[in-house]
Write a protein that holds these residues in place. Structure first.
Motif, PDB file in Angstrom:
ATOM      1  N   LEU A  67      23.375  -1.792   3.028  1.00 40.71           N
ATOM      2  CA  LEU A  67      22.147  -1.058   3.268  1.00 40.71           C
ATOM      3  C   LEU A  67      20.939  -1.678   2.565  1.00 40.71           C
ATOM      4  O   LEU A  67      19.885  -1.832   3.158  1.00 40.71           O
ATOM      5  CB  LEU A  67      22.313   0.406   2.846  1.00 40.71           C
ATOM      6  CG  LEU A  67      21.175   1.338   3.172  1.00 40.71           C
ATOM      7  CD1 LEU A  67      20.818   1.324   4.642  1.00 40.71           C
ATOM      8  CD2 LEU A  67      21.535   2.745   2.732  1.00 40.71           C
ATOM      9  N   ASN A  68      21.060  -2.046   1.314  1.00 37.58           N
ATOM     10  CA  ASN A  68      19.971  -2.734   0.600  1.00 37.58           C
ATOM     11  C   ASN A  68      18.593  -2.169   0.933  1.00 37.58           C
ATOM     12  O   ASN A  68      17.691  -2.896   1.336  1.00 37.58           O
ATOM     13  CB  ASN A  68      19.967  -4.226   0.953  1.00 37.58           C
ATOM     14  CG  ASN A  68      20.727  -5.040  -0.044  1.00 37.58           C
ATOM     15  OD1 ASN A  68      20.892  -4.636  -1.177  1.00 37.58           O
ATOM     16  ND2 ASN A  68      21.201  -6.185   0.377  1.00 37.58           N
ATOM     17  N   PHE A  69      18.418  -0.886   0.772  1.00 40.24           N
ATOM     18  CA  PHE A  69      17.154  -0.244   1.112  1.00 40.24           C
ATOM     19  C   PHE A  69      16.077  -0.621   0.100  1.00 40.24           C
ATOM     20  O   PHE A  69      16.215  -0.377  -1.090  1.00 40.24           O
ATOM     21  CB  PHE A  69      17.321   1.279   1.157  1.00 40.24           C
ATOM     22  CG  PHE A  69      16.064   1.999   1.556  1.00 40.24           C
ATOM     23  CD1 PHE A  69      15.663   2.022   2.878  1.00 40.24           C
ATOM     24  CD2 PHE A  69      15.279   2.631   0.609  1.00 40.24           C
ATOM     25  CE1 PHE A  69      14.501   2.675   3.250  1.00 40.24           C
ATOM     26  CE2 PHE A  69      14.128   3.293   0.974  1.00 40.24           C
ATOM     27  CZ  PHE A  69      13.735   3.309   2.299  1.00 40.24           C
ATOM     28  N   ARG A  70      15.013  -1.235   0.584  1.00 34.38           N
ATOM     29  CA  ARG A  70      13.872  -1.612  -0.261  1.00 34.38           C
ATOM     30  C   ARG A  70      12.626  -0.938   0.308  1.00 34.38           C
ATOM     31  O   ARG A  70      12.070  -1.380   1.320  1.00 34.38           O
ATOM     32  CB  ARG A  70      13.681  -3.130  -0.282  1.00 34.38           C
ATOM     33  CG  ARG A  70      14.857  -3.905  -0.818  1.00 34.38           C
ATOM     34  CD  ARG A  70      15.058  -3.632  -2.306  1.00 34.38           C
ATOM     35  NE  ARG A  70      16.110  -4.446  -2.864  1.00 34.38           N
ATOM     36  CZ  ARG A  70      17.386  -4.104  -2.948  1.00 34.38           C
ATOM     37  NH1 ARG A  70      17.770  -2.931  -2.479  1.00 34.38           N
ATOM     38  NH2 ARG A  70      18.283  -4.902  -3.472  1.00 34.38           N
ATOM     39  N   GLU A  71      12.230   0.146  -0.320  1.00 35.44           N
ATOM     40  CA  GLU A  71      11.133   0.961   0.192  1.00 35.44           C
ATOM     41  C   GLU A  71       9.857   0.149   0.400  1.00 35.44           C
ATOM     42  O   GLU A  71       9.187   0.286   1.422  1.00 35.44           O
ATOM     43  CB  GLU A  71      10.861   2.124  -0.750  1.00 35.44           C
ATOM     44  CG  GLU A  71       9.854   3.109  -0.221  1.00 35.44           C
ATOM     45  CD  GLU A  71       9.710   4.328  -1.109  1.00 35.44           C
ATOM     46  OE1 GLU A  71       8.866   5.166  -0.782  1.00 35.44           O
ATOM     47  OE2 GLU A  71      10.429   4.439  -2.114  1.00 35.44           O
ATOM     48  N   LYS A  72       9.524  -0.717  -0.545  1.00 34.84           N
ATOM     49  CA  LYS A  72       8.290  -1.509  -0.413  1.00 34.84           C
ATOM     50  C   LYS A  72       8.350  -2.443   0.789  1.00 34.84           C
ATOM     51  O   LYS A  72       7.351  -2.658   1.470  1.00 34.84           O
ATOM     52  CB  LYS A  72       8.027  -2.306  -1.684  1.00 34.84           C
ATOM     53  CG  LYS A  72       7.593  -1.453  -2.840  1.00 34.84           C
ATOM     54  CD  LYS A  72       7.316  -2.279  -4.068  1.00 34.84           C
ATOM     55  CE  LYS A  72       6.881  -1.378  -5.209  1.00 34.84           C
ATOM     56  NZ  LYS A  72       6.551  -2.148  -6.404  1.00 34.84           N
TER      57      LYS A  72
END
Length: 118
Positions: A67-72
């Protein structure tokens, strides 16, 4: 502080149709893996991931996703709402995934990653 300057990155320019998935999987590929960072690079990269995952599944390969969710990074390519929508479409094709509970919540999913029997 983390800055994501991915303008004109080669990977961000990839789109569905750029790869001959039949030829790739005919060579005996057994595993297809991608991740949330690549999905967030542009409007087309998530579609490419889904295309590749569907081809992988059709060939019998294992499909995984980090998933590696990176909001920026998602802010650059459509924000939180797009991230939730895109990731939901991607995980429908996934057999094995990895993510922390926090990452899953931030990406709009209540169930953390893990492997199911394949």
């Amino acid at each position: 502080m983390v800055f994501y300057n991915r303008a004109n990155e080669a990977g961000a320019l990839l789109k569905p149709g750029d790869f001959d998935w039949n030829a790739i999987f005919a060579g005996g590929v057994r595993w297809f893996h991608s991740g949330g960072i690549f999905a967030a690079l542009s409007e087309t990269t998530a579609e490419l991931i889904i295309e590749g995952m569907q081809a992988a599944k059709a060939s019998g390969a294992v499909v995984s996703f980090d998933l590696n969710f990176r909001e920026k990074l998602w802010k650059i390519s459509g924000g939180q709402n797009r991230a939730v929508s895109v990731i939901a479409r991607i995980v429908k094709n996934v057999m094995c995934s990895s993510a922390t509970k926090r990452t899953c919540r931030r990406a709009g999913h209540s169930r953390p990653g893990g492997c199911r029997e394949i």
